[in-house]
Design an enzyme around this catalytic site. Structure first.
Site, PDB file in Angstrom:
ATOM      1  N   LEU A 196     -15.170-122.065  16.893  1.00 16.95           N
ATOM      2  CA  LEU A 196     -15.068-120.542  16.928  1.00 16.95           C
ATOM      3  C   LEU A 196     -16.164-119.736  16.501  1.00 16.95           C
ATOM      4  CD1 LEU A 196     -12.933-118.473  18.580  1.00 16.95           C
ATOM      5  CD2 LEU A 196     -11.864-118.423  16.309  1.00 16.95           C
ATOM      6  N   ASP A 197     -16.622-119.001  17.247  1.00 16.30           N
ATOM      7  CA  ASP A 197     -17.624-117.744  16.929  1.00 16.30           C
ATOM      8  C   ASP A 197     -18.911-118.343  16.037  1.00 16.30           C
ATOM      9  OD1 ASP A 197     -16.179-115.791  17.892  1.00 16.30           O
ATOM     10  OD2 ASP A 197     -14.911-115.408  16.271  1.00 16.30           O
ATOM     11  N   GLU A 198     -19.161-119.575  16.353  1.00 17.74           N
ATOM     12  CA  GLU A 198     -20.346-120.274  15.639  1.00 17.74           C
ATOM     13  C   GLU A 198     -21.577-120.800  16.538  1.00 17.74           C
ATOM     14  OE1 GLU A 198     -20.609-120.904  12.743  1.00 17.74           O
ATOM     15  OE2 GLU A 198     -18.612-120.564  11.523  1.00 17.74           O
TER      16      GLU A 198
END
Length: 282
Positions: A225-227
């Site tokens: 997530l969000d990486e």
């Protein structure tokens, strides 16, 4: 009539790659119109983007020639014709500023996209979709229906032949399986300057920390997530007097601009993946 193409490639760095690529294009009737390259000293990889015109060979013939040319260099390459806008599916939830901005830019000829469908877990934007004559798919999501909804989303994406999926403030976390199937062709806008303030309600997190800059990040979607690899970021300056609502309102403009730039660069084949980073030929 000359046909325009874009060749993107990456391979282990070595002497003579630019000379070899330009020679290959010359021998096959290509005329280079734009070229850029980058050598990454950390990974030892070479990246290149070449836009060229060619009236002697078809796309299929060029691709066939490129297979033999690229093999000794261990190249990962893609050849794109520039005549058609990129087929795109947009996912959105209740916040419509990014969606509205993208559709207006497409209509104005500022983005080379062919938006084939809009998919949402809410009904708010069916009229906006209709005003642009774009099919709207309302797919409500619950924990019990998530798998079925994602299967339907993927069916829409594949049936439309989408080369790009844009999460324009789509506030659902995609499953690991769907992330893998969309790898390298799904762009998300996160309303924060990553890697800070990941996850939910980043403006609340930023306000709580008393930041002086807020921002937005456009990145490729991955299972983490969000990486995902970052494509574009920007910031706006704030001060202690700003409320969470102020930050949210100011952030919407930044989000729209950042996402539009990332989508434009991707649709023009200017973004090359370099591990967990990107190389962007602007």
């Amino acid at each position: 009539m000359n046909h325009a193409y874009i060749l993107t490639l990456s391979c282990p760095d070595r002497r003579g790659i630019v000379h070899a690529v330009s020679g290959f294009l010359f021998e096959n009737g290509g005329n280079i119109e734009e070229a850029a390259q980058y050598n990454d000293p950390d990974t030892g990889l070479f990246f290149m983007r070449v836009q060229f015109a060619c009236d002697q060979l078809t796309h299929q013939e060029l691709s066939s020639q490129l297979k033999g040319f690229a093999e000794p260099f261990k190249m990962n390459w893609k050849l794109h014709a520039t005549t058609q806008p990129m087929r795109t599916v947009i996912l959105v939830s209740k916040e419509g500023h990014c969606l509205n901005d993208l559709l207006f830019r497409c209509k104005s000829g500022l983005l080379p996209l062919d938006v084939r469908a809009i998919v949402s877990n809410h009904r708010e934007f069916y009229q906006l979709a209709a005003s642009y004559d774009i099919p709207f798919h309302h797919l409500p999501v619950t924990a019990a229906t998530k798998a079925q909804v994602e299967a339907r989303q993927l069916e829409i994406i594949e049936s439309e032949g989408a080369e790009l999926v844009v999460l324009a403030r789509y506030m659902q976390i995609l499953s690991n399986d769907l992330c893998k199937k969309l790898a390298g062709r799904a762009i998300n806008i996160h309303h924060s300057f990553l890697p800070s303030f990941k996850g939910a309600k980043p403006y609340y997190q930023a306000h709580d920390r008393g930041v002086k800059l807020i921002g937005a990040t456009a990145h490729y979607v991955t299972a983490d997530l969000d990486e995902g690899p970052i494509i574009e970021q920007d910031v706006a300056r704030v001060d202690h007097s700003k409320t969470v609502e102020d930050l949210t309102a100011m952030g919407r403009d930044t989000e729209s601009q950042v996402l539009a730039r990332a989508v434009k660069w991707h649709s023009e084949h200017r973004v090359l993946l370099n591990g967990h980073k990107t190389v962007i030929f602007k």
